[in-house]
Design an enzyme around this catalytic site. Sequence first.
Site, short mmCIF file in Angstrom:
data_model
loop_
_atom_site.label_atom_id
_atom_site.label_comp_id
_atom_site.label_asym_id
_atom_site.label_seq_id
_atom_site.Cartn_x
_atom_site.Cartn_y
_atom_site.Cartn_z
N ASP A 1 0.88 -1.16 0.00
CA ASP A 1 0.00 0.00 0.00
C ASP A 1 0.92 1.21 0.00
OD1 ASP A 1 -1.54 2.23 0.65
OD2 ASP A 1 -2.90 1.08 1.93
N TYR B 1 -6.60 15.65 -8.91
CA TYR B 1 -5.85 14.71 -9.74
C TYR B 1 -4.81 15.41 -10.63
CZ TYR B 1 -4.76 11.01 -13.08
OH TYR B 1 -4.09 10.10 -13.86
N1 LIG Z 1 -6.20 5.60 -17.50
C1 LIG Z 1 -5.74 6.72 -18.04
O1 LIG Z 1 -6.32 7.26 -19.01
C2 LIG Z 1 -4.50 7.38 -17.51
C3 LIG Z 1 -4.05 8.54 -18.14
C4 LIG Z 1 -2.91 9.16 -17.67
C5 LIG Z 1 -2.21 8.61 -16.61
N2 LIG Z 1 -2.68 7.47 -16.01
C6 LIG Z 1 -1.88 6.94 -14.90
O2 LIG Z 1 -1.56 5.59 -15.15
C7 LIG Z 1 -1.42 4.89 -13.91
C8 LIG Z 1 -2.28 3.64 -13.90
O3 LIG Z 1 -3.64 4.04 -13.95
P1 LIG Z 1 -4.82 3.09 -14.46
O4 LIG Z 1 -5.57 3.89 -15.44
O5 LIG Z 1 -4.30 1.76 -14.82
O6 LIG Z 1 -5.72 3.04 -13.12
P2 LIG Z 1 -6.45 1.83 -12.38
O7 LIG Z 1 -6.93 0.80 -13.34
O8 LIG Z 1 -7.43 2.50 -11.48
O9 LIG Z 1 -5.26 1.18 -11.52
C9 LIG Z 1 -4.69 1.87 -10.48
C10 LIG Z 1 -3.85 0.90 -9.68
O10 LIG Z 1 -3.29 1.62 -8.57
C11 LIG Z 1 -3.56 0.86 -7.41
N3 LIG Z 1 -3.57 1.68 -6.20
C12 LIG Z 1 -4.34 2.76 -5.90
N4 LIG Z 1 -4.06 3.19 -4.68
C13 LIG Z 1 -3.10 2.38 -4.17
C14 LIG Z 1 -2.40 2.31 -2.94
N5 LIG Z 1 -2.64 3.17 -1.94
N6 LIG Z 1 -1.45 1.36 -2.79
C15 LIG Z 1 -1.20 0.48 -3.78
N7 LIG Z 1 -1.83 0.47 -4.96
C16 LIG Z 1 -2.78 1.42 -5.14
C17 LIG Z 1 -4.90 0.19 -7.66
O11 LIG Z 1 -5.10 -0.87 -6.76
P3 LIG Z 1 -6.58 -1.33 -6.27
O12 LIG Z 1 -7.10 -2.30 -7.30
O13 LIG Z 1 -6.32 -1.96 -4.94
O14 LIG Z 1 -7.42 -0.08 -6.17
C18 LIG Z 1 -4.66 -0.26 -9.10
O15 LIG Z 1 -3.88 -1.42 -9.12
C19 LIG Z 1 -1.79 5.90 -12.82
O16 LIG Z 1 -0.61 6.51 -12.33
C20 LIG Z 1 -2.61 6.92 -13.57
O17 LIG Z 1 -2.63 8.18 -12.95
C21 LIG Z 1 -3.79 6.84 -16.43
#
Ligand SMILES: NC(=O)c1ccc[n+]([C@@H]2O[C@H](COP(=O)([O-])OP(=O)(O)OC[C@H]3O[C@@H](n4cnc5c(N)ncnc54)[C@H](OP(=O)(O)O)[C@@H]3O)[C@@H](O)[C@H]2O)c1
Length: 243
Positions: free
Chosen positions: A61, A166
Amino acid sequence: MSERTIALVTGANKGIGYEIAAGLGALGWSVGVGARDDRRRKAAVESLRAAGVDAFGVPLDVTDDASATAAARLIEEQAGRLDVLVNNAAISGTMPQEPTRVDPATVRTVVETNVIGVIRVTNAMMPLLRRSASPRIVNMSSSVGSLTLQSGTAGELTAGPVAVAYSPSKTFLNAVTLQYARELSGTNILINAGCPGYVATDLNGFRGVRTPEQGAAIAIRLATLPDDGPTGQFFDDAGVVPW
Ligand SMILES: NC(=O)c1ccc[n+]([C@@H]2O[C@H](COP(=O)([O-])OP(=O)(O)OC[C@H]3O[C@@H](n4cnc5c(N)ncnc54)[C@H](OP(=O)(O)O)[C@@H]3O)[C@@H](O)[C@H]2O)c1
């Protein structure tokens, strides 16, 4: 110590993080699947192993000091060092986030995960990274954190919705990335920020237009930079993203 390259991906149980783990695993690397939930972490490790990845679970975490310390201890026992850290875990926080109406607690929670979490995990892993011949740190950022894109004429198209928790958390993360790069200049540690594009994941209610695999590509590129590669920069698939 393992002959394989050792990586840790935070938030690797789903979304882009899972695909980063899969992509690094496909290179023959040993990949630590950082995830806070036991069931989701085990499911991801099993699924990655079924796909042929040398994956191991790392309870983590990113908001918890003791958890980060324990994760470093586990990797030390498992591998003796860390070659690549991908700080991918993040939250968007409760929406909407109009600046004039936001609950300050939302901002605090998002910064705790998206910024302080990265510092916490990076510093816990630093002794292990320093043992690597070619350490790489990749911070998953977002173009929505780009002040240039937000203030430019194309801002509405490229900089996401108004979101005072964010978006600034990613601006903050970019600034933090630069601070690390400055301190670590002259070492063999390369640290960069990457934007995956707008990807369909839980983070945005699956409204993104790219696949998690496409989103993972920039992290894999930055994780595999050569020794003379860039540091302290911000990239997406198209090249340099303005700060
Ligand atoms: N999706 C987009 O369009 C986008 C665009 C730009 C940047 N990003 C960046 O890309 C990265 C991945 O995002 P995603 O879109 O794949 O999001 P996601 O599907 O919501 O995945 C987020 C991950 O972070 C984990 N997480 C959140 N809080 C945590 C904590 N306190 N400790 C450990 N793990 C934690 C979540 O675990 P749980 O399953 O336990 O919640 C999940 O595994 C992020 O940094 C995001 O800001 C995404």
